[in-house]
Design a protein around this motif. Structure first.
Motif, PDB file in Angstrom:
ATOM      1  N   THR A 191       0.853  -1.185   0.000  1.00  0.00           N
ATOM      2  CA  THR A 191       0.000   0.000   0.000  1.00  0.00           C
ATOM      3  C   THR A 191       0.888   1.235   0.000  1.00  0.00           C
ATOM      4  OG1 THR A 191      -1.754  -1.174   1.194  1.00  0.00           O
ATOM      5  CG2 THR A 191      -1.842   1.230   1.182  1.00  0.00           C
ATOM      6  N   LEU A 192       0.796   2.039  -1.057  1.00  0.00           N
ATOM      7  CA  LEU A 192       1.620   3.236  -1.213  1.00  0.00           C
ATOM      8  C   LEU A 192       0.714   4.454  -1.286  1.00  0.00           C
ATOM      9  CD1 LEU A 192       4.545   4.320  -1.703  1.00  0.00           C
ATOM     10  CD2 LEU A 192       4.039   4.155  -4.156  1.00  0.00           C
ATOM     11  N   ASN A 193       0.804   5.319  -0.299  1.00  0.00           N
ATOM     12  CA  ASN A 193      -0.055   6.510  -0.217  1.00  0.00           C
ATOM     13  C   ASN A 193      -1.529   6.158  -0.418  1.00  0.00           C
ATOM     14  OD1 ASN A 193       2.095   8.159   0.313  1.00  0.00           O
ATOM     15  ND2 ASN A 193       2.168   9.117  -1.705  1.00  0.00           N
ATOM     16  N   GLY A 194      -1.924   5.057   0.209  1.00  0.00           N
ATOM     17  CA  GLY A 194      -3.327   4.642   0.171  1.00  0.00           C
ATOM     18  C   GLY A 194      -3.717   3.794  -1.022  1.00  0.00           C
ATOM     19  N   LEU A 195      -2.803   3.582  -1.976  1.00  0.00           N
ATOM     20  CA  LEU A 195      -3.110   2.787  -3.167  1.00  0.00           C
ATOM     21  C   LEU A 195      -2.567   1.378  -2.992  1.00  0.00           C
ATOM     22  CD1 LEU A 195      -2.242   5.287  -6.033  1.00  0.00           C
ATOM     23  CD2 LEU A 195      -4.517   4.659  -5.227  1.00  0.00           C
ATOM     24  N   PRO A 196      -3.410   0.344  -3.143  1.00  0.00           N
ATOM     25  CA  PRO A 196      -2.916  -1.033  -3.041  1.00  0.00           C
ATOM     26  C   PRO A 196      -2.222  -1.465  -4.338  1.00  0.00           C
ATOM     27  CG  PRO A 196      -5.278  -1.024  -3.455  1.00  0.00           C
ATOM     28  CD  PRO A 196      -4.867   0.410  -3.329  1.00  0.00           C
ATOM     29  N   LEU A 197      -0.957  -1.852  -4.231  1.00  0.00           N
ATOM     30  CA  LEU A 197      -0.191  -2.314  -5.380  1.00  0.00           C
ATOM     31  C   LEU A 197      -0.047  -3.840  -5.276  1.00  0.00           C
ATOM     32  CD1 LEU A 197       2.637   0.407  -5.348  1.00  0.00           C
ATOM     33  CD2 LEU A 197       0.333   0.541  -6.331  1.00  0.00           C
ATOM     34  N   ASN A 198      -0.503  -4.532  -6.294  1.00  0.00           N
ATOM     35  CA  ASN A 198      -0.540  -5.989  -6.266  1.00  0.00           C
ATOM     36  C   ASN A 198       0.867  -6.578  -6.277  1.00  0.00           C
ATOM     37  OD1 ASN A 198      -1.432  -8.622  -6.398  1.00  0.00           O
ATOM     38  ND2 ASN A 198      -1.695  -8.597  -8.617  1.00  0.00           N
ATOM     39  N   LEU A 199       1.140  -7.457  -5.308  1.00  0.00           N
ATOM     40  CA  LEU A 199       2.436  -8.135  -5.231  1.00  0.00           C
ATOM     41  C   LEU A 199       2.280  -9.647  -5.359  1.00  0.00           C
ATOM     42  CD1 LEU A 199       4.276  -6.201  -2.362  1.00  0.00           C
ATOM     43  CD2 LEU A 199       4.484  -5.883  -4.825  1.00  0.00           C
ATOM     44  N   GLU A 200       1.221 -10.089  -6.004  1.00  0.00           N
ATOM     45  CA  GLU A 200       1.014 -11.524  -6.181  1.00  0.00           C
ATOM     46  C   GLU A 200       2.175 -12.109  -6.988  1.00  0.00           C
ATOM     47  OE1 GLU A 200      -2.313 -14.611  -8.027  1.00  0.00           O
ATOM     48  OE2 GLU A 200      -2.678 -12.454  -8.000  1.00  0.00           O
ATOM     49  N   GLY A 201       2.752 -13.179  -6.480  1.00  0.00           N
ATOM     50  CA  GLY A 201       3.891 -13.809  -7.139  1.00  0.00           C
ATOM     51  C   GLY A 201       5.236 -13.359  -6.602  1.00  0.00           C
ATOM     52  N   TYR A 202       5.260 -12.295  -5.782  1.00  0.00           N
ATOM     53  CA  TYR A 202       6.510 -11.832  -5.184  1.00  0.00           C
ATOM     54  C   TYR A 202       6.774 -12.625  -3.902  1.00  0.00           C
ATOM     55  CZ  TYR A 202       6.853  -7.718  -8.203  1.00  0.00           C
ATOM     56  OH  TYR A 202       6.980  -6.876  -9.285  1.00  0.00           O
ATOM     57  N   THR A 203       7.951 -13.204  -3.803  1.00  0.00           N
ATOM     58  CA  THR A 203       8.323 -13.983  -2.625  1.00  0.00           C
ATOM     59  C   THR A 203       9.712 -13.576  -2.156  1.00  0.00           C
ATOM     60  OG1 THR A 203       9.283 -15.760  -3.955  1.00  0.00           O
ATOM     61  CG2 THR A 203       6.941 -15.951  -3.393  1.00  0.00           C
ATOM     62  N   VAL A 204       9.989 -13.880  -0.891  1.00  0.00           N
ATOM     63  CA  VAL A 204      11.315 -13.639  -0.323  1.00  0.00           C
ATOM     64  C   VAL A 204      11.718 -14.880   0.464  1.00  0.00           C
ATOM     65  CG1 VAL A 204      12.696 -12.210   1.204  1.00  0.00           C
ATOM     66  CG2 VAL A 204      10.900 -11.165  -0.147  1.00  0.00           C
ATOM     67  N   ALA A 205      12.867 -15.434   0.109  1.00  0.00           N
ATOM     68  CA  ALA A 205      13.387 -16.596   0.826  1.00  0.00           C
ATOM     69  C   ALA A 205      14.372 -16.150   1.897  1.00  0.00           C
ATOM     70  CB  ALA A 205      14.058 -17.554  -0.154  1.00  0.00           C
ATOM     71  N   TRP A 206      14.621 -17.066   2.818  1.00  0.00           N
ATOM     72  CA  TRP A 206      15.580 -16.798   3.894  1.00  0.00           C
ATOM     73  C   TRP A 206      16.984 -16.659   3.308  1.00  0.00           C
ATOM     74  CZ3 TRP A 206      15.095 -15.479   8.833  1.00  0.00           C
ATOM     75  CH2 TRP A 206      16.195 -15.598   9.687  1.00  0.00           C
ATOM     76  N   THR A 207      17.686 -15.589   3.698  1.00  0.00           N
ATOM     77  CA  THR A 207      19.019 -15.327   3.152  1.00  0.00           C
ATOM     78  C   THR A 207      20.092 -15.864   4.093  1.00  0.00           C
ATOM     79  OG1 THR A 207      19.163 -13.167   4.221  1.00  0.00           O
ATOM     80  CG2 THR A 207      18.170 -13.246   2.020  1.00  0.00           C
ATOM     81  N   PRO A 208      21.285 -16.101   3.563  1.00  0.00           N
ATOM     82  CA  PRO A 208      22.385 -16.565   4.431  1.00  0.00           C
ATOM     83  C   PRO A 208      22.711 -15.589   5.552  1.00  0.00           C
ATOM     84  CG  PRO A 208      22.940 -16.880   2.115  1.00  0.00           C
ATOM     85  CD  PRO A 208      21.674 -16.087   2.151  1.00  0.00           C
ATOM     86  N   GLN A 209      22.365 -14.308   5.351  1.00  0.00           N
ATOM     87  CA  GLN A 209      22.610 -13.316   6.399  1.00  0.00           C
ATOM     88  C   GLN A 209      21.620 -13.430   7.547  1.00  0.00           C
ATOM     89  OE1 GLN A 209      22.450 -12.578   3.097  1.00  0.00           O
ATOM     90  NE2 GLN A 209      24.677 -12.406   2.826  1.00  0.00           N
ATOM     91  N   GLY A 210      20.669 -14.342   7.386  1.00  0.00           N
ATOM     92  CA  GLY A 210      19.712 -14.575   8.457  1.00  0.00           C
ATOM     93  C   GLY A 210      18.561 -13.607   8.498  1.00  0.00           C
ATOM     94  N   ALA A 211      17.998 -13.286   7.326  1.00  0.00           N
ATOM     95  CA  ALA A 211      16.884 -12.339   7.294  1.00  0.00           C
ATOM     96  C   ALA A 211      16.098 -12.513   6.007  1.00  0.00           C
ATOM     97  CB  ALA A 211      17.407 -10.911   7.387  1.00  0.00           C
ATOM     98  N   PHE A 212      14.834 -12.073   6.055  1.00  0.00           N
ATOM     99  CA  PHE A 212      14.026 -11.908   4.846  1.00  0.00           C
ATOM    100  C   PHE A 212      14.169 -10.439   4.437  1.00  0.00           C
ATOM    101  CE2 PHE A 212      11.888 -15.290   7.255  1.00  0.00           C
ATOM    102  CZ  PHE A 212      11.872 -16.297   6.312  1.00  0.00           C
ATOM    103  N   SER A 213      14.764 -10.177   3.299  1.00  0.00           N
ATOM    104  CA  SER A 213      15.022  -8.782   2.933  1.00  0.00           C
ATOM    105  C   SER A 213      14.659  -8.515   1.479  1.00  0.00           C
ATOM    106  CB  SER A 213      16.490  -8.422   3.170  1.00  0.00           C
ATOM    107  OG  SER A 213      17.337  -9.218   2.373  1.00  0.00           O
ATOM    108  N   VAL A 214      14.222  -7.278   1.226  1.00  0.00           N
ATOM    109  CA  VAL A 214      13.896  -6.819  -0.118  1.00  0.00           C
ATOM    110  C   VAL A 214      14.401  -5.379  -0.273  1.00  0.00           C
ATOM    111  CG1 VAL A 214      11.863  -8.271  -0.453  1.00  0.00           C
ATOM    112  CG2 VAL A 214      11.620  -6.018   0.622  1.00  0.00           C
TER     113      VAL A 214
END
Length: 386
Positions: free
Chosen positions: A332-355
């Motif tokens: 949600t950006l300034n009240g507008l919902p932006l579709n993120l279907e299909g976007y995923t984040v896997a666990w990184t070697p640094q020990g975090a989910f990051s984007v």
């Protein structure tokens, strides 16, 4: 309904209808009439909604296309006005309002809200109605002001300086005659002649100074042409940036654009999201990210001007315990919902989910009528909590 299904339905319906009405003694002609009538009604229920949907889509596409053309035309008029020395402050405010409506119209179309897309695009068009007349009036006003400046800052000062010199020498001539008539020694008057001439010339230079400033040639200073893009924290400072977020929590940053190109510029800021395996923008290769734009902001900034706006955002996502990854739902950006279907984040070697939430700067090219990547971007590296 596909074509083979339609023919199967048609054949089965004909057999059942004929069997039913043959029991009651109905003629084949009447049975055929019933069949064709019902089939025609069924066909209307199938085709008419599709035609209506296609018509609504065409209307939305047409409205957005017209709004884009009008915004570009209005920008070109603003650019011409700026080159003639006109004041474009009011025009750029209108352009940015129309640009925001166009951005929201394109977003509504991307999520399938065709009615909203059409209405927002029409609002953008309506906002630019009479823009050419307003720009023309400001251009005429700038031309009139330039003509007045020519007279008041060049012609009148030149004539004024000559008048000062003429009056000065006339005064000198009258004083000389007065001294001669009174029998005063001429040498006494000659002692003040140099001072008198210097005073006259200084007065003439002072009167002519506006014209002299216009015609003097100063050493040219080569100033670099560039654009600036920056991102500030919630206190409008380059600190306390959001680095960790939680689900559906709101966060605020400030995005700024500055124009030092020498003329008014039409920018577009693309919002993108990249995980560790996706290609971000490259400063070394000067290339944009290959990720699709989630939202585009249309911005018109005058020369030596800047534009800064708050961006409030939040992420909605779910956690997949089996795959141990985060599945995004929307941003949600300034009240507008932006579709993120299909976007995923896997666990990184640094020990975090990051984007990385990225903001790329693009600029409109009047020669090609397209936006070119302007080789500038800013972003937030975000760690996501489960």
């Amino acid at each position: 309904m596909r074509i083979n299904e339609w023919f199967a339905f048609n054949y089965l319906f004909k057999k059942l209808l004929f069997l039913r009405y043959s029991v009651y003694g109905e003629s084949k002609m009447r049975i055929e009439w019933y069949r064709q009538t019902i089939l025609l009604l069924t066909l209307c229920f199938i085709i008419v909604p599709s035609l209506v949907s296609a018509s609504v889509m065409d209307d939305a596409i047409s409205a957005i296309s017209v709004a884009k053309i009008q915004l570009v035309n209005a920008y070109e008029l603003t650019l011409q006005l700026e080159q003639t020395g006109g004041n474009i402050t009011e025009l750029t405010l209108t352009l940015n309002e129309a640009g925001l409506l166009l951005s929201n119209a394109e977003h509504a179309y991307s999520i399938g809200d065709l009615d909203a897309a059409k209405n927002l695009a029409i609002q953008s068009q309506n906002l630019l109605e009479g823009f050419a007349d307003k720009a023309g009036a400001l251009k005429e006003e700038a031309s009139q002001q330039a003509a007045n400046d020519f007279w008041f800052k060049i012609i009148y000062p030149i004539f004024g300086s000559f008048a000062v010199i003429a009056v000065g020498f006339a005064v000198w001539y009258l004083l000389k005659r007065k001294y001669d008539a009174s029998g005063v020694i001429e040498n006494d008057l000659k002692n003040y002649r140099i001072v008198f001439i210097v005073v006259i010339l200084l007065a003439a230079l002072f009167v002519a100074s506006p014209a002299i400033q216009k015609v003097l040639v100063y050493p040219s200073v080569q100033s670099a042409s560039f654009s600036e893009l920056w991102l500030l924290g919630p206190e409008k400072k380059a600190e306390n940036y959001t680095s960790s977020i939680s689900r559906n929590e709101n966060y605020t940053v400030y995005l700024g654009v500055a124009n030092q190109l020498g003329s008014c510029a039409y920018y577009r800021v693309d919002v993108k999201l990249c995980n560790a395996t996706q290609q971000p923008p490259s400063s070394f290769n000067r290339t944009a990210s290959t990720q699709p734009s989630l939202y585009s902001m249309n911005l018109i900034v005058p020369d030596k001007g800047n534009l800064e706006m708050p961006l409030s955002f939040s992420f909605n996502y779910t956690f997949d315990e089996m795959l141990y990854q985060i599945n995004f739902v929307d941003l949600t950006l300034n009240g507008l919902p932006l579709n993120l279907e299909g976007y995923t984040v896997a666990w990184t070697p640094q020990g975090a989910f990051s984007v990385d939430l990225i903001f790329e700067l693009w600029i409109y090219n009047s020669a090609t009528n397209v936006f070119d990547y302007h080789e500038r971007y800013v972003g937030l590296h975000i760690n996501i909590g489960e």
